[in-house]
Design a protein around this motif. Sequence first.
Motif, mmCIF file in Angstrom:
data_model
loop_
_atom_site.group_PDB
_atom_site.id
_atom_site.type_symbol
_atom_site.label_atom_id
_atom_site.label_comp_id
_atom_site.label_asym_id
_atom_site.label_seq_id
_atom_site.Cartn_x
_atom_site.Cartn_y
_atom_site.Cartn_z
ATOM 1 N N PHE A 138 1.959 -24.566 -51.450
ATOM 2 C CA PHE A 138 0.956 -24.153 -50.471
ATOM 3 C C PHE A 138 1.220 -24.695 -49.070
ATOM 4 C CE2 PHE A 138 -1.231 -28.037 -49.931
ATOM 5 C CZ PHE A 138 -2.441 -27.866 -49.257
ATOM 6 N N GLU A 139 2.296 -25.458 -48.899
ATOM 7 C CA GLU A 139 2.717 -25.840 -47.550
ATOM 8 C C GLU A 139 3.201 -24.632 -46.751
ATOM 9 O OE1 GLU A 139 4.517 -29.149 -50.241
ATOM 10 O OE2 GLU A 139 3.881 -27.062 -50.419
ATOM 11 N N ALA A 169 10.219 -22.708 -52.285
ATOM 12 C CA ALA A 169 9.767 -22.348 -50.942
ATOM 13 C C ALA A 169 8.513 -23.148 -50.602
ATOM 14 C CB ALA A 169 9.472 -20.851 -50.866
ATOM 15 N N GLY A 170 8.337 -23.397 -49.318
ATOM 16 C CA GLY A 170 7.164 -24.124 -48.840
ATOM 17 C C GLY A 170 7.531 -25.509 -48.357
ATOM 18 N N GLY A 171 7.479 -25.725 -47.054
ATOM 19 C CA GLY A 171 7.764 -27.044 -46.503
ATOM 20 C C GLY A 171 9.245 -27.382 -46.422
ATOM 21 N N ASP A 218 -2.101 -29.051 -37.616
ATOM 22 C CA ASP A 218 -2.478 -27.875 -36.823
ATOM 23 C C ASP A 218 -2.520 -26.579 -37.623
ATOM 24 O OD1 ASP A 218 -2.974 -29.235 -34.528
ATOM 25 O OD2 ASP A 218 -1.157 -28.625 -33.461
ATOM 26 N N THR A 219 -2.237 -26.639 -38.923
ATOM 27 C CA THR A 219 -2.383 -25.457 -39.768
ATOM 28 C C THR A 219 -3.340 -25.782 -40.912
ATOM 29 O OG1 THR A 219 -0.600 -25.943 -41.349
ATOM 30 C CG2 THR A 219 0.014 -24.816 -39.301
ATOM 31 N N ILE A 278 1.913 -19.557 -40.126
ATOM 32 C CA ILE A 278 3.091 -20.438 -40.081
ATOM 33 C C ILE A 278 2.875 -21.587 -41.058
ATOM 34 C CG2 ILE A 278 2.394 -22.077 -38.277
ATOM 35 C CD1 ILE A 278 5.799 -20.221 -38.448
ATOM 36 N N GLY A 279 3.959 -22.214 -41.495
ATOM 37 C CA GLY A 279 3.883 -23.282 -42.473
ATOM 38 C C GLY A 279 3.584 -24.644 -41.873
#
Length: 318
Positions: A138-139, A169-171, A218-219, A278-279
């Motif tokens: 979930f990043e 995937a993710g981060g 910031d996300t 965005i991540g």
Amino acid sequence: MNPICKLFNVKYPIIQAGMVWCSGWKLAAAVSNAGGLGIIGAGSMYPEILREHIRNCKLATDKPFAVNIPLLYPNIQQIIDIVIEEEVKIIFSSAGNPSAWTSILKENGITVVHVISNTKFALKAQEAGVDAIVAEGFEAGGHNGREETTTMCLVPMIKAAVTIPVIAAGGIASGKSMLAAFALGSDAVQIGSAFALAEESSAHPSFKQRIISAAEGDTRLAMKKLVPVRLLKNEFAEAVSQAEAEGADRNFLVELLGKARAKLGMFEGDMEKGELEIGQISAMLNEIKPAKQILEEIWEEFLVGLKQLNDLHNQIKH
């Protein structure tokens, strides 16, 4: 040979995510030419626009590339017809049930990869006959899993549950994070946010600058009552946050989102009223570079990190 490199016939086990409004044929061709697997993101394209991107990509590279298809796409039959007609060899499907289309795609000689965010869907994807899966923590930017499972937890769980290759995937935006993904059991990595910043990305220059200026925190993951999406802070994201805090229902969120909100932000450059996906890794990204340079820097850092771990192993062994 690495199973993903063998499956896709690519040099590096590095895949560029099929991001809406960021990944057109220029980015996909640049990544593929650099030795990774570039992906055209069909989620933000009308069917005939997608056909143009596929044809342009073929003119720009003789290397393998893929198309990402969100299965909830309203014109899904047209999209499937186009990728078959244009002889696309690799499809990454997402946001939907892979059992509906996987067999049709495979009957036409297409390699199919499905993006999942939990073990249940990983097993369903494997049962549907996909060739590999993307385990997305979930990043990650864009649409995401409701469970909010991190990449570090998700990848080893998925690897233990399935027998097909797993792409993390993710981060992930560096060689070090790629190395960590491999240590968790992944066979390759899919990278989105870093390539959204590439020179060849179709993201609006203002969006690229907002990514560069993004700080830690910031996300946030929002709109879980619709389809969860990770958003960069702005007026729209704050409006969503306030609505959710006040208990807004699904219909209100649909109205708030409206139409073409992502296009308004990421493609047209409205940094306050647009949807900016965005991540979390955006907090570590600070430069616009050619896609080739991004890929090569990740790979070189991966190799350096791998050597350091081998050296550490030898030190401990002796």
